[in-house]
Design an enzyme around this catalytic site. Structure first.
Site, PDB file in Angstrom:
ATOM      1  CB  ALA A  12     -13.596  12.191 -30.853  1.00 44.66           C
ATOM      2  NE  ARG A  14     -10.899  11.461 -40.089  1.00 43.10           N
ATOM      3  CZ  ARG A  14     -10.494  10.344 -39.501  1.00 43.10           C
ATOM      4  NH1 ARG A  14     -11.375   9.463 -39.041  1.00 43.10           N
ATOM      5  NH2 ARG A  14      -9.223  10.085 -39.358  1.00 43.10           N
ATOM      6  CB  SER A 140     -28.627   9.403 -39.234  1.00 38.02           C
ATOM      7  OG  SER A 140     -28.754   9.881 -40.561  1.00 38.02           O
ATOM      8  CE1 TYR A 152     -24.494   6.093 -40.901  1.00 35.39           C
ATOM      9  CE2 TYR A 152     -26.470   7.133 -41.791  1.00 35.39           C
ATOM     10  CZ  TYR A 152     -25.295   7.209 -41.050  1.00 35.39           C
ATOM     11  OH  TYR A 152     -24.932   8.401 -40.470  1.00 35.39           O
ATOM     12  CB  ALA A 155     -27.088   0.897 -37.806  1.00 39.67           C
ATOM     13  CE  LYS A 156     -25.790   6.831 -37.596  1.00 41.26           C
ATOM     14  NZ  LYS A 156     -24.883   7.097 -36.439  1.00 41.26           N
TER      15      LYS A 156
END
Length: 251
Positions: A12, A14, A140, A152, A155-156
């Protein structure tokens, strides 16, 4: 809410995480702003407190069990038992499969999957005791496959299965679990992708917007609006869902 609930937002400092934290604070939640480096959370905490909200900066590596346990204990002691958790922390280590190192695979799995597992494992105790909880995991559109992102994407996609299982296991305790799958969101992370591809970020944004039905790229606030709904009292009959927030259909 009759009294402020405590919400945890990871990653959190950014981007999407900061936007979600600020939106939930404006909704009346007390916010635990969690990121790897506690000092990096200052801007998000300041934005929340200057708007009249309550926030606590917490430094923790979400892939480290002892750090997660300590973070949850501190949040419960200083803000109150957390009944909302947004698992947003994530990293990129993009590369084509034949160039991807085992370390880069493990790092991405560690933050996204192990991190979400650990945060949920230790936060859900407070939710089950309260008989109420909201869990939101950040997936995602890359879960559907994306060149250069074997780690990625895996994982998503894994987070979607994790989310659906949480919904099944925790529903009887008044806890919902859902996932948000963002498309192209204009953040430091997508800027890093453009840099990896050696494309000017403005050109990357324009090209991406041209491929999106609503003809624009997403902003962190787009994800924050969706998270706000999913953690609300009124979303109690929405669980086990993956909501693609991508400016158009993804299937």
């Amino acid at each position: 809410m009759t009294e402020p609930r405590t919400a945890i937002v990871t990653g959190a400092a950014r981007g999407i995480g900061a936007a979600v934290a600020q939106r939930l604070a404006s909704d009346g939640f007390q916010i635990a702003v969690v990121d790897l480096d506690e000092s990096s959370c200052a801007a998000t905490v300041d934005a929340i407190t200057s708007a009249g909200g309550t926030a606590l900066a917490v430094g923790a590596d979400v892939s480290n069990e002892e750090q997660v346990k300590a973070a949850i204990e501190r949040i419960a002691a200083e803000l109150g038992a957390p009944t909302v958790l947004v698992n947003n922390a994530g990293i990129l280590r993009d590369n084509l499969l034949f160039k991807m190192t085992v370390e880069d695979w493990d790092l991405v799995m560690g933050v996204h999957l192990r991190g979400s597992f650990l945060m949920t494992k230790y936060a859900q105790k407070h939710m089950t005791e309260a008989g109420y909880g909201r869990i939101v995991n950040l997936s995602s559109t890359s879960a559907l496959g994306n060149r250069g992102q074997a780690n990625y994407s895996a994982a998503k996609a894994g987070l979607q299965g994790f989310t659906k299982t949480l919904a099944i296991e925790l529903g009887k305790f008044g806890i919902t679990a859902n996932a948000i799958a963002p498309g192209f969101i204009q953040t430091d992370m997508t800027a890093a992708t453009a840099e990896r591809m050696k494309v000017p970020f403005d050109d990357f944004i324009k090209f991406s917007a041209d491929q999106i039905p609503v003809q624009r790229v997403g902003q962190p606030e787009d994800i924050a609006h969706t998270a706000s709904f999913l953690v609300s009292e009124g979303a109690g009959f929405v669980s086990g869902q993956v909501i693609y927030v991508a400016g158009g259909p993804k299937d």
